[in-house]
Design an enzyme around this catalytic site. Structure first.
Site, mmCIF file in Angstrom:
data_model
loop_
_atom_site.group_PDB
_atom_site.id
_atom_site.type_symbol
_atom_site.label_atom_id
_atom_site.label_comp_id
_atom_site.label_asym_id
_atom_site.label_seq_id
_atom_site.Cartn_x
_atom_site.Cartn_y
_atom_site.Cartn_z
ATOM 1 N N ASN A 9 20.791 54.101 41.602
ATOM 2 C CA ASN A 9 21.198 55.104 42.599
ATOM 3 C C ASN A 9 20.605 56.438 42.171
ATOM 4 O O ASN A 9 21.088 57.060 41.235
ATOM 5 C CB ASN A 9 22.733 55.156 42.645
ATOM 6 C CG ASN A 9 23.253 56.279 43.517
ATOM 7 O OD1 ASN A 9 22.496 56.891 44.285
ATOM 8 N ND2 ASN A 9 24.544 56.552 43.413
ATOM 9 N N LYS A 11 20.609 59.181 43.714
ATOM 10 C CA LYS A 11 21.342 60.355 44.209
ATOM 11 C C LYS A 11 20.344 61.383 44.778
ATOM 12 O O LYS A 11 19.358 60.972 45.397
ATOM 13 C CB LYS A 11 22.230 60.920 43.098
ATOM 14 C CG LYS A 11 23.090 59.816 42.459
ATOM 15 C CD LYS A 11 24.142 60.316 41.529
ATOM 16 C CE LYS A 11 24.909 59.122 40.968
ATOM 17 N NZ LYS A 11 26.012 59.510 40.111
ATOM 18 N N HIS A 94 30.782 55.758 47.680
ATOM 19 C CA HIS A 94 30.576 56.273 46.316
ATOM 20 C C HIS A 94 31.564 57.410 46.056
ATOM 21 O O HIS A 94 31.846 58.204 46.959
ATOM 22 C CB HIS A 94 29.137 56.773 46.162
ATOM 23 C CG HIS A 94 28.791 57.071 44.746
ATOM 24 N ND1 HIS A 94 29.192 58.229 44.130
ATOM 25 C CD2 HIS A 94 28.130 56.359 43.817
ATOM 26 C CE1 HIS A 94 28.775 58.208 42.868
ATOM 27 N NE2 HIS A 94 28.128 57.091 42.650
ATOM 28 N N GLU A 96 31.300 60.163 44.734
ATOM 29 C CA GLU A 96 30.807 61.509 45.065
ATOM 30 C C GLU A 96 30.909 61.773 46.560
ATOM 31 O O GLU A 96 31.050 62.920 46.988
ATOM 32 C CB GLU A 96 29.361 61.669 44.552
ATOM 33 C CG GLU A 96 29.348 61.786 43.030
ATOM 34 C CD GLU A 96 28.056 61.362 42.368
ATOM 35 O OE1 GLU A 96 27.050 61.150 43.068
ATOM 36 O OE2 GLU A 96 28.054 61.234 41.128
ATOM 37 N N GLU A 179 33.390 51.702 39.566
ATOM 38 C CA GLU A 179 32.845 52.903 38.942
ATOM 39 C C GLU A 179 33.970 53.883 38.609
ATOM 40 O O GLU A 179 34.364 54.687 39.476
ATOM 41 C CB GLU A 179 31.850 53.577 39.885
ATOM 42 C CG GLU A 179 30.658 52.722 40.233
ATOM 43 C CD GLU A 179 29.450 53.589 40.578
ATOM 44 O OE1 GLU A 179 28.418 53.428 39.924
ATOM 45 O OE2 GLU A 179 29.559 54.428 41.473
ATOM 46 N N GLY A 185 28.104 59.945 35.295
ATOM 47 C CA GLY A 185 27.316 61.125 34.946
ATOM 48 C C GLY A 185 27.870 61.918 33.784
ATOM 49 O O GLY A 185 27.439 63.047 33.533
ATOM 50 N N SER A 221 27.591 55.719 33.588
ATOM 51 C CA SER A 221 26.908 55.941 32.305
ATOM 52 C C SER A 221 26.352 54.659 31.692
ATOM 53 O O SER A 221 26.285 54.523 30.469
ATOM 54 C CB SER A 221 27.829 56.675 31.322
ATOM 55 O OG SER A 221 28.145 57.967 31.817
HETATM 56 P P1 PGA Z 1 25.590 57.375 36.189
HETATM 57 O O1 PGA Z 1 25.950 57.202 37.744
HETATM 58 O O2 PGA Z 1 24.923 56.082 35.763
HETATM 59 O O3 PGA Z 1 24.660 58.545 36.135
HETATM 60 O O4 PGA Z 1 26.858 57.592 35.464
HETATM 61 C C1 PGA Z 1 26.405 55.964 38.259
HETATM 62 C C2 PGA Z 1 26.707 56.089 39.734
HETATM 63 O O5 PGA Z 1 27.224 57.121 40.154
HETATM 64 O O6 PGA Z 1 26.452 55.150 40.509
#
Ligand code: PGA
Length: 259
Positions: A9, A11, A94, A96, A179, A185, A221
């Protein structure tokens, strides 16, 4: 036997040139990899051209989708449009997009702008299942919810909301991504045994007839250093990978960890 699925992803990252360069370098690194499904969800503006340019079996998908077929919905993209450009996946719900951030980097007063709900997730999931796009439905708890002992109930509620009114027979393509919001992140990966426990709990929330076949990813992560251990857990069927999918070498190593 569930085929592991690793999705990058991106983003809101990369220039157009960087997007093409990353896919080209990644293609070289994984061209002989077999037995694992993998792909990228780039920003919408690059999706069509990347989906039509790939020479090997990299699947491309959207980071979001809208449920209506067409109409006066400024700024949105339909399942039919994703089909039209050769996209395979859509990430739905997601954290976010639910306005739930591991590290809050937006003004608190703007969080409502991101407010995806279990109801919008449900509508988007129905549209994907009806339209032939593989839905990757995200769920996960915040740190406050975990510390209050509410992890399982928060996730069970998200899953029930996502699946509401969908008949089992239509759920075949469903992919779920667990997640934990606090791990996204932040560099704080969830312990593999705990991630596996939650993925097994999610599996138990699914209708019995699809429990054995539905793929449940872990995300938060994931990196080349921790991917192998996570993917070796019996209820973790791959990963939804943010930061580590931005570099071709790192993402290729994450994919190889699932083989
Ligand atoms: P990250 O993001 O691997 O940077 O923690 C994962 C995600 O949000 O799908």
């Amino acid at each position: 036997m569930r085929t592991k699925i690793i999705i990058g992803n991106w983003k809101m990252n990369k220039t157009r040139q960087e997007a093409h360069d990353t896919v080209a370098a990644f293609t070289e690194l994984v061209k002989n990899v077999d037995g694992v499904e993998f792909g990228f969800c780039p920003p919408f503006v690059y999706l069509a051209e990347l989906a039509s340019s790939s020479s090997i079996s990299i699947g491309f998908g959207a980071q979001d989708v809208f449920w209506a077929g067409s109409g006066a919905f400024t700024g949105f993209t339909s399942v039919a449009m994703l089909q039209d450009i050769g996209a395979k996946y859509a990430i739905i719900g997601h954290s976010e997009r639910r306005g739930r951030f591991g590290k809050l980097e937006v003004p608190a007063s703007t969080v409502g702008s991101f407010a995806e709900t279990d109801e919008t997730v449900n509508l988007k999931l129905k549209a994907c299942l009806a339209g032939g796009i593989v839905p990757i439905v995200c769920c996960g708890e915040t740190l406050a919810e975990r510390e209050a002992g509410n992890t399982d109930s928060v996730i069970a509620t998200q899953i029930a909301g996502a699946l509401d009114g969908i008949v089992e027979a239509d759920m075949g393509p469903l992919v779920i991504a667990y997640e934990p919001v606090w791990a996204i992140g932040t560099g704080k990966v969830c312990d593999s045994a705990e991630a596996n426990r939650v993925c097994a709990m999610i599996r138990g929330c699914l209708p019995a007839s699809i429990q054995a076949t539905t793929r449940i990813q872990y995300g938060g992560s994931v990196n080349p250093g921790n991917a192998r251990e996570l993917f070796s857990m019996p209820d973790i069927d791959g990963g939804l990978v943010g930061g580590a999918s931005l570099k071709a070498e790192d993402f290729a190593q994450v994919v190889l960890a699932a083989v």
